[in-house]
Design a protein around this motif. Structure first.
Motif, short mmCIF file in Angstrom:
data_model
loop_
_atom_site.label_atom_id
_atom_site.label_comp_id
_atom_site.label_asym_id
_atom_site.label_seq_id
_atom_site.Cartn_x
_atom_site.Cartn_y
_atom_site.Cartn_z
N THR A 121 4.33 10.66 -3.27
CA THR A 121 4.40 9.49 -2.39
C THR A 121 5.85 9.04 -2.19
N GLU A 137 -1.88 8.11 -0.02
CA GLU A 137 -1.53 8.55 1.33
C GLU A 137 -0.23 7.93 1.85
N VAL A 146 -2.16 3.55 6.16
CA VAL A 146 -1.29 3.21 5.04
C VAL A 146 0.16 3.11 5.52
N TYR A 190 0.53 -3.38 3.55
CA TYR A 190 -0.73 -2.68 3.76
C TYR A 190 -0.99 -2.44 5.24
N GLY A 218 -0.74 -0.45 0.09
CA GLY A 218 -2.10 0.04 0.19
C GLY A 218 -2.68 0.12 1.58
N THR A 219 -3.96 0.46 1.60
CA THR A 219 -4.73 0.64 2.81
C THR A 219 -5.05 -0.70 3.45
N ASN A 258 2.28 -3.92 -4.23
CA ASN A 258 1.10 -3.18 -3.82
C ASN A 258 1.36 -2.59 -2.45
N ASN A 269 -0.91 3.53 -2.69
CA ASN A 269 -1.96 4.39 -2.16
C ASN A 269 -1.45 5.83 -2.11
#
Length: 185
Positions: free
Chosen positions: A78, A96, A119, A135, A112-113, A110, A94
């Protein structure tokens, strides 16, 4: 993403430089963040390049053990080279998400999705402050700075300082600590 032994060596040099380390060897006591980053890069190397199941399992165990100990949920592949984790504490990314070179990240972050299933894609030389939440299918420009506790759910395609809930650009300045790889042949 590490795709060769040369990539692996470059990532290790970049990570060492980002953390201010002169010695790239694993130490048995102390400096768990450096140990985590080394384990992450070893795991990525064997996962992507050697495909040696024994070494993948060995490095995965070390990587996961340090992940739990430090509170990091940072999947392999990542972050590009030059990752700087400043403190122990909850960091969730995440699998992805894609984060560029020389990312400087603090605790409580964080990435994230979003509701759309997308993402974040974060550029190079980005500073992410403590408690920031990013996000959704967003892009953050290289050289940006994300303020502490910012909630970023839209793209910022130009470098700048991004703060607030919801996040907005408050300055054109961005990250003032632009890093480059030094001393590599």
């Amino acid at each position: 993403m590490i795709k060769s032994k040369d990539d692996y060596k470059m990532y290790m040099c970049m990570d060492a430089q980002a953390l201010g380390k002169k010695n790239k060897k694993i130490v048995l006591l102390g400096n768990e963040i450096w140990r985590f980053e080394r384990a992450l890069r070893h795991y990525e190397y064997h996962l992507n390049v050697t495909h040696n199941r024994v070494l993948i399992l060995f490095w995965r165990i070390i990587y996961r053990s340090l992940s739990y100990k430090l509170g990091f949920e940072i999947p392999p592949n990542t972050f590009e080279g030059g990752l700087r984790i400043n403190h122990y504490g909850n960091i969730v990314v995440n699998p992805e998400a894609r984060i560029g070179e020389w990312c400087d990240i603090h605790q409580g972050v964080n990435i994230g999705t979003g509701f759309d299933g997308g993402v974040p894609e974060i550029g190079d030389n980005v500073w992410i402050g403590p408690g920031a939440k990013l996000y959704g299918k967003i892009k953050i420009a290289s050289g940006s700075a994300i303020g502490a506790n910012a909630v970023v759910n839209k793209s910022f395609n130009e470098k700048g300082t991004i703060v607030g809930v919801p996040a907005k650009k408050v300055s054109e300045k961005g990250n003032i600590y632009i890093r480059k790889l030094e001393g590599v042949n």
